[in-house]
Design a protein around this motif. Sequence first.
Motif, PDB file in Angstrom:
ATOM      1  N   THR A 128       0.884  -1.183   0.060  1.00  0.00           N
ATOM      2  CA  THR A 128       0.141   0.051   0.030  1.00  0.00           C
ATOM      3  C   THR A 128       0.927   1.216  -0.048  1.00  0.00           C
ATOM      4  N   THR A 129       0.645   2.172  -0.936  1.00  0.00           N
ATOM      5  CA  THR A 129       1.561   3.135  -1.056  1.00  0.00           C
ATOM      6  C   THR A 129       0.975   4.427  -0.274  1.00  0.00           C
ATOM      7  N   PRO A 130       1.696   5.645   0.182  1.00  0.00           N
ATOM      8  CA  PRO A 130       1.042   6.630   0.898  1.00  0.00           C
ATOM      9  C   PRO A 130       0.386   7.695  -0.062  1.00  0.00           C
ATOM     10  N   TYR A 131      -0.011   7.232  -1.371  1.00  0.00           N
ATOM     11  CA  TYR A 131      -0.933   8.194  -2.126  1.00  0.00           C
ATOM     12  C   TYR A 131      -2.132   8.208  -1.754  1.00  0.00           C
ATOM     13  N   ILE A 132      -2.750   9.368  -1.339  1.00  0.00           N
ATOM     14  CA  ILE A 132      -4.259   9.394  -1.195  1.00  0.00           C
ATOM     15  C   ILE A 132      -4.769  10.778  -1.694  1.00  0.00           C
ATOM     16  N   GLY A 133      -5.714  10.772  -2.483  1.00  0.00           N
ATOM     17  CA  GLY A 133      -6.151  12.068  -3.398  1.00  0.00           C
ATOM     18  C   GLY A 133      -7.378  11.815  -3.836  1.00  0.00           C
ATOM     19  N   THR A 134      -8.126  13.008  -4.600  1.00  0.00           N
ATOM     20  CA  THR A 134      -9.191  13.049  -5.019  1.00  0.00           C
ATOM     21  C   THR A 134      -9.336  12.442  -6.604  1.00  0.00           C
ATOM     22  N   LYS A 135      -7.869  12.531  -7.033  1.00  0.00           N
ATOM     23  CA  LYS A 135      -7.854  12.015  -8.539  1.00  0.00           C
ATOM     24  C   LYS A 135      -7.053  10.785  -8.445  1.00  0.00           C
ATOM     25  N   ILE A 136      -7.275   9.796  -9.535  1.00  0.00           N
ATOM     26  CA  ILE A 136      -6.329   8.911  -9.642  1.00  0.00           C
ATOM     27  C   ILE A 136      -4.953   9.220 -10.111  1.00  0.00           C
ATOM     28  N   PRO A 137      -3.929   8.889  -9.299  1.00  0.00           N
ATOM     29  CA  PRO A 137      -2.393   9.327  -9.611  1.00  0.00           C
ATOM     30  C   PRO A 137      -1.942   8.565 -10.878  1.00  0.00           C
ATOM     31  N   SER A 138      -1.260   9.742 -11.577  1.00  0.00           N
ATOM     32  CA  SER A 138      -0.510   8.878 -12.604  1.00  0.00           C
ATOM     33  C   SER A 138       0.762   8.259 -12.152  1.00  0.00           C
TER      34      SER A 138
END
Length: 304
Positions: A42-52
């Motif tokens: 599980t990566t630290p990414y969290i956001g309202t958009k799908i990451p590139s």
Amino acid sequence: MAKEKSKNTVSIGDVFAVCLPDGRYGAIKVADQIDNSYLIITTPYIGTKIPSIEDELLGEILLQNRFFYNNNKALIWVEGKVPKEVIYIGNIPLSGNKRKIICNSFGEKWDNSVGIEVFLEWRWEYDKENFEREIREEEKRISEEHKKLQKPKKMMKDETFWSIISLLNFNDENDEEELLEPAVNALAKMSVKDIKEFEEALSYKLYLLDTKEHAKNIGEYSYDEETQAYFSADLFLYFRCSVIAEGKECFELTIKNPQNMPKDNSFEPLLSLASEAYTKRTGKDFEYITGCDYESFSNVEGWR
């Protein structure tokens, strides 16, 4: 970024976006594969958009610090096909060091909950009070459901049970599979009835250890009525497993005196011993409901 279709096959380095409970996105990555099992980061990414795929956070591993975690990496082995709901982003080849990741945490089916850790960590940092309250309420609900007398079904004789436990191959260099292997092999040579009776005996012994006094003596994460600090039901179960893994003498001494509980010592793999033996013997999944529930707070009398 437009959503891509799900992949039919999975490769090491594949990165997927996952939908989180609040509508945002997290991201997971496949770090290793053995047959139909996958090691998921599980990566630290969290956001309202799908990451590139170029997002630097996709190359990192989430560190967990909620409740009893202490910078634990968010890694888990899961089985099965990639869920249709996850969104394939691309592939990031793992470097030599990252391909050597060791993980002894095993989940079950690869489902939509894989990758939710980043959301739980976010709540721990930004919504801690509500988060803790919800967890307490859920555990109270589970406890209420277990408020009934439980009675074990036919159990394996103690002598046989402890002889299997004694085969656990504890060695600092052994991974989980090597540790369980001798005991699994011995149990798998017995009948299906014997395997069920072993699971029944294990569940009952864990049930007997499920008391408030034992929970107060597990070390750093002990149950504390005065402070009302968060107490992990799962961790307490794994600590009870360590008592049985230590053998008959440790178990009997700990039943008599909860202060003998091993401190800060857990052994979750014990829970899969009967299941692995059954699969090894029959080639099928182990589906069996014991007379006593070993989950924490099931022993109502022990928690009065």
